[in-house]
Each structure stands twice: as structure tokens, then as C-alpha cells.
Write an enzyme that holds these catalytic residues in place. Sequence first.
Site, PDB file in Angstrom:
ATOM      1  N   CYS A 206     -39.574 -11.464 -15.496  1.00  0.00           N
ATOM      2  CA  CYS A 206     -39.491 -12.453 -16.557  1.00  0.00           C
ATOM      3  C   CYS A 206     -38.320 -13.400 -16.339  1.00  0.00           C
ATOM      4  O   CYS A 206     -37.264 -12.998 -15.844  1.00  0.00           O
ATOM      5  CB  CYS A 206     -39.345 -11.741 -17.900  1.00  0.00           C
ATOM      6  SG  CYS A 206     -39.238 -12.869 -19.304  1.00  0.00           S
TER       7      CYS A 206
ATOM      8  N   CYS B  55      29.805   1.082  10.171  1.00  0.00           N
ATOM      9  CA  CYS B  55      30.160   0.946  11.587  1.00  0.00           C
ATOM     10  C   CYS B  55      28.907   0.582  12.378  1.00  0.00           C
ATOM     11  O   CYS B  55      27.854   1.207  12.221  1.00  0.00           O
ATOM     12  CB  CYS B  55      30.767   2.238  12.125  1.00  0.00           C
ATOM     13  SG  CYS B  55      31.280   2.108  13.867  1.00  0.00           S
TER      14      CYS B  55
ATOM     15  N   CYS C 115      -6.748  -6.799  23.341  1.00  0.00           N
ATOM     16  CA  CYS C 115      -6.928  -6.221  22.002  1.00  0.00           C
ATOM     17  C   CYS C 115      -6.195  -4.886  21.879  1.00  0.00           C
ATOM     18  O   CYS C 115      -5.614  -4.582  20.838  1.00  0.00           O
ATOM     19  CB  CYS C 115      -8.410  -6.031  21.706  1.00  0.00           C
ATOM     20  SG  CYS C 115      -9.337  -7.579  21.623  1.00  0.00           S
TER      21      CYS C 115
ATOM     22  N   CYS D 160      33.338  16.415  13.859  1.00  0.00           N
ATOM     23  CA  CYS D 160      33.174  17.664  14.609  1.00  0.00           C
ATOM     24  C   CYS D 160      31.822  17.666  15.310  1.00  0.00           C
ATOM     25  O   CYS D 160      30.866  17.022  14.860  1.00  0.00           O
ATOM     26  CB  CYS D 160      33.304  18.866  13.679  1.00  0.00           C
ATOM     27  SG  CYS D 160      31.947  19.077  12.523  1.00  0.00           S
TER      28      CYS D 160
ATOM     29  N   CYS E  88     -21.720 -12.531 -23.017  1.00  0.00           N
ATOM     30  CA  CYS E  88     -21.544 -13.197 -24.314  1.00  0.00           C
ATOM     31  C   CYS E  88     -22.774 -13.111 -25.199  1.00  0.00           C
ATOM     32  O   CYS E  88     -22.744 -13.534 -26.361  1.00  0.00           O
ATOM     33  CB  CYS E  88     -21.180 -14.662 -24.083  1.00  0.00           C
ATOM     34  SG  CYS E  88     -22.474 -15.611 -23.237  1.00  0.00           S
TER      35      CYS E  88
ATOM     36  N   CYS F  48     -27.427 -12.523 -21.334  1.00  0.00           N
ATOM     37  CA  CYS F  48     -26.086 -12.154 -20.853  1.00  0.00           C
ATOM     38  C   CYS F  48     -25.584 -11.013 -21.729  1.00  0.00           C
ATOM     39  O   CYS F  48     -25.089 -11.231 -22.836  1.00  0.00           O
ATOM     40  CB  CYS F  48     -25.162 -13.374 -20.935  1.00  0.00           C
ATOM     41  SG  CYS F  48     -23.508 -13.085 -20.282  1.00  0.00           S
TER      42      CYS F  48
ATOM     43  N   HIS G 112      35.881   6.798  15.175  1.00  0.00           N
ATOM     44  CA  HIS G 112      35.502   7.570  13.987  1.00  0.00           C
ATOM     45  C   HIS G 112      35.129   8.971  14.470  1.00  0.00           C
ATOM     46  O   HIS G 112      34.062   9.170  15.040  1.00  0.00           O
ATOM     47  CB  HIS G 112      34.318   6.904  13.271  1.00  0.00           C
ATOM     48  CG  HIS G 112      34.640   5.544  12.736  1.00  0.00           C
ATOM     49  ND1 HIS G 112      33.921   4.414  13.075  1.00  0.00           N
ATOM     50  CD2 HIS G 112      35.634   5.128  11.894  1.00  0.00           C
ATOM     51  CE1 HIS G 112      34.425   3.356  12.453  1.00  0.00           C
ATOM     52  NE2 HIS G 112      35.477   3.775  11.727  1.00  0.00           N
TER      53      HIS G 112
ATOM     54  N   CYS H  52     -23.978 -17.130 -16.034  1.00  0.00           N
ATOM     55  CA  CYS H  52     -24.380 -17.457 -17.397  1.00  0.00           C
ATOM     56  C   CYS H  52     -23.896 -18.872 -17.720  1.00  0.00           C
ATOM     57  O   CYS H  52     -22.723 -19.195 -17.484  1.00  0.00           O
ATOM     58  CB  CYS H  52     -23.774 -16.450 -18.369  1.00  0.00           C
ATOM     59  SG  CYS H  52     -23.940 -16.918 -20.111  1.00  0.00           S
TER      60      CYS H  52
END
EC number: 2.3.2.31
Length: 520
Positions: free
Chosen positions: A313, A189, A260, A161, A325, A318, A158, A300
Amino acid sequence: MTDDEMYEDYDVDDDSAEESGNESLDDTEYDDAATQEFDFDENQPQRSLGKLTRQKSFEVLNKDDLFSESHKIIKEVKDVLSIPSEAAVSTLLRHMKWNKEKLIERYMENPEKLCIDAGVPNVMKLNATIVEKSGNVSCLICLEDYPPTQTFALICNHRYCLPCYKNYLEIKVSEGPECIYTPCPAPKCKVIVHQDAFKQIVSPEVFERFNNFILKSYVDDNPQVKWCPAPGCIYSIRCDRKERKEAVNCKCGFQYCFNCNDYEIGDHMPCPCSQVDKWLQKASDESENVTWMLANTKKCPECRSPIEKNGGCMHMTCRKNAGGCGFEFCWLCRGPWTEHGSTTGGYYNCNKYDKSKAKEDDDKAHDAKTELEAYMFYYHRYESHRNAMKIADEQRRNAHLKEQQILSKFDVRSADTKFLMEATEQLLKNRRVLQYSYVYGYYLDKKSQERNLFEYLQEDLEKHTNLLSTQYEQSLDKLEDYQAFIKWKEQVTNYTRITKKFLDNFVDGVAGGLVNTQIN
């Protein structure tokens, strides 16, 4: 290879140890005794290391060394297989990850298949022959016509130039190490552009980069050779032992674990590699966040959202604005708050607690919190010495600035400032060992008798290292005259020597009495 390029391990000479009697360990010079295998008997006094014999165990290699070694392998294969081109052999070796024996074996079995797989279909002829024609040759890239002598083609024929080929190869080199496997420019190729083609087409500067990438592949594919991980270091190190326990010293001054091979980890004595891996994984693992959540929050009972208590307390809500909720419950038993009052011990107490499943959950949370507190104790000290080691490293690199200040203020000789570098290097060694001593201590069996010895030696080393650091960091402005300087110099010099002995004692204690301790 010079003596500076070789590092030496030491083995104990038993005969000399007997002759030495009760010779103090403090006066024994050694490098990496921490990882030698000693039998520990708590009822027997620890023997002296005695006379230490030297063994060459690793070698520092520069670029010229790597070139000589790789070229020697190429020549050996070339002679054994009777291949005329060193460029062809080089390509084959890279394909086989520089495994000379495996290459020869596969070539003997099926040379045609190996060569095709490696991108060298014809080891006897690498380039296509230029056929002189009356007309020009059309470049398959730019489609311009060129005289045949201004084109190039591998054995695949192949043809392109030279300007286009040069541009193609230089782009590949700029993309990095994979350029050593550059294929022919033709689509699909698989013929590899060999070393001689690069030399013929590209500039000397680009060809040198290409050769450097070949040397890099020689190191990267060789399990016995590794690059020094220090930033900007050009050296590599060969170690002939598969699982080396001792640290290696590069010519750049960096000391690290060969297995390491990590700049951030460095030399992790007294910890084995597996322990360091486990510690680093623990430090980054999300499971630690889960442990914190378990120790410091409760879920919860309704929606299972984690809730952190922020007051005294026991009445918990929640919060909906936090994604909850709105359920109200007792922090202790997790029962509905509507069931709490004077019959359950009041709004700030709960006599249901011991009878509920919440007791079991809280016991687990307490254990998790205890474990988390132990981990944080060791982690904070590990980080403190890690940061102190960085400061010591900076002090070592800036020791010459302090030296210049002393030379100018007290008019002393350059030899009188040598103690500065010695002190900073000792601080660096001590901080590195102390950093990983807390990793070692974390995994050490909490009930072992050796733990007391370990913590005693660790405390001594830590205390005297801090004292040396304080001595070294004294401001020069407080030294009013030459006599004050001499007194300070003697203090720093003496403490450098003392802390070295405490480091040696610690290293010897781990090697002589702790190596067989059960690790959780």
C-alpha cells in the site's frame, strides 16, 4: 644470505621474446608479472613474455642479520665522529631514528646541542665516578645507606643503590619498546640510561629483551626494512625500492604486499595499494549506510524521519512509537494522504507522481540503489573468496594429517603425497588473487573493452579453482583401493597444474592488457 632468503623479480628480455615466436605463455614460469608495465594495443596480438631475467629485489633478514647491520652502522659513526663509546653512539642513533647521515651532519654542526637533546650530555664519559668515602651513600629511592660500590649513577650523578636501579630498569623493560629511551630515575632528569648500564645492572634475560627492543627500533625507524606481519614471525624484509608493486615472500611462507605490510590484506594482486585502501574504506565507511538509507527509505515530509516501506500500500504513517510524528502521506508523491482518493488515481496509485518533486528524489534513490546493488555484487564475491582462502590456508596447514591417513590406508611412499601440499598452496594463491580480482573489477571502467577480457579470464580462473577444490576435498573413504587412490592423485595433480596455468593466464592478462585501463 641463502637463495631461500632472496626473492627475485623478473624483467622481459625483448630479444628472447622475438626468438620465442609464438611460444605459449602457459609454459612460461614467472612469479609476479602482474605488475610489470606493458603497452597494450588492442589491435595487436599480445607478445610472449619470452626469456625472463632475474633481479634481486628484496632480502629476508633474521635477528643475527639485524644485529650485524645495526652494529656496523654504530661502528661507522663511532669511527667517523671519534666517539669512544658504542653505547653513546647507539643512544645518539636511536635519537636520530637510525639516520646515520643526519646524525653525522647534526653532530658536526652542534655536537653539544645534539648530545643534550639525545640524553647523552658527555659522549666521552657516560657514568659518574665512584668516590671512595669513609661513609656510605644514601640511595635516593629507598633512603637506605650503601657502600659506594653497591650504587650506580650516570654522568648526571644521581646515585641509587643497585637493587633499586635494577628494579627500576626491569620495570621499564616490562613496559615495552619505549624502554630504550629510559631516563635517569631522578625526577625531571633527561639523561638516558645507556646500553652498557643495562648490561651491568639487569639480568641477562632482561638485557636480551632490551637488545631486542633496540633491534625493533632499527627496523621500525628504517623505511626500507619492515617486520613480516604474519603472527609469530621473527623475520623482517628489506626492500630497496620505495614503491614496490610486487608481493614479497617471507621465509615463514607468508606472501604479502611490502607497502601495505598488513596480514589481513596480504598480497592484493591485481589491485594497486591505493585501490585496496579505497575499497577497505568503502567497506567500513558510514557513507555506505547512508547510501542504503537513500536507496531503501524515504523521509517523512513533516519530521524528516527515515521510513522503510514494508507493504504494498502507498498509504504511509510516520509511527510515533518509532520516534515519528504520526503524519500520514503518500509513498509516491509524499503528499498528505487526505488529498488522495479517486481523483488522484485511487488509494493504491498516484497520478500526481510524475509532476511532483518526489520524482526527482526517486530518480536519485534509484541511482543509489543501482550503485549499492553493484557494490554488494562485488563485495559478496570478495568475501566468499576471502572465506574460501581461509579454508584453503587451513587445508594447507592440515595437509600432513591427510598425508598420514593416506600413508596408513594405502601403504604408499611419502613422495606419493607431495601433491597434497602443492594443491593446497595453489588453491591458496588462486583464492587470494580471486578475492582481490573483484575489487579490481569493481573499479574497472564499466565501458572499457578490456573488461570483457578481464571477466573472461576471471571466470576461467574461478571455475577451475572451484573444480580443484572439489577434487581435493574428496573423502578418502570413497577411495576403495590403491588404484582408486592413484586415479584421484592424478586428477588432483593434473588440476593443480591446470589451475596454475589459468592463474598465470589471468596474471598475464592483467599485466599485458589491463594495466593501462582507466580506473574510476
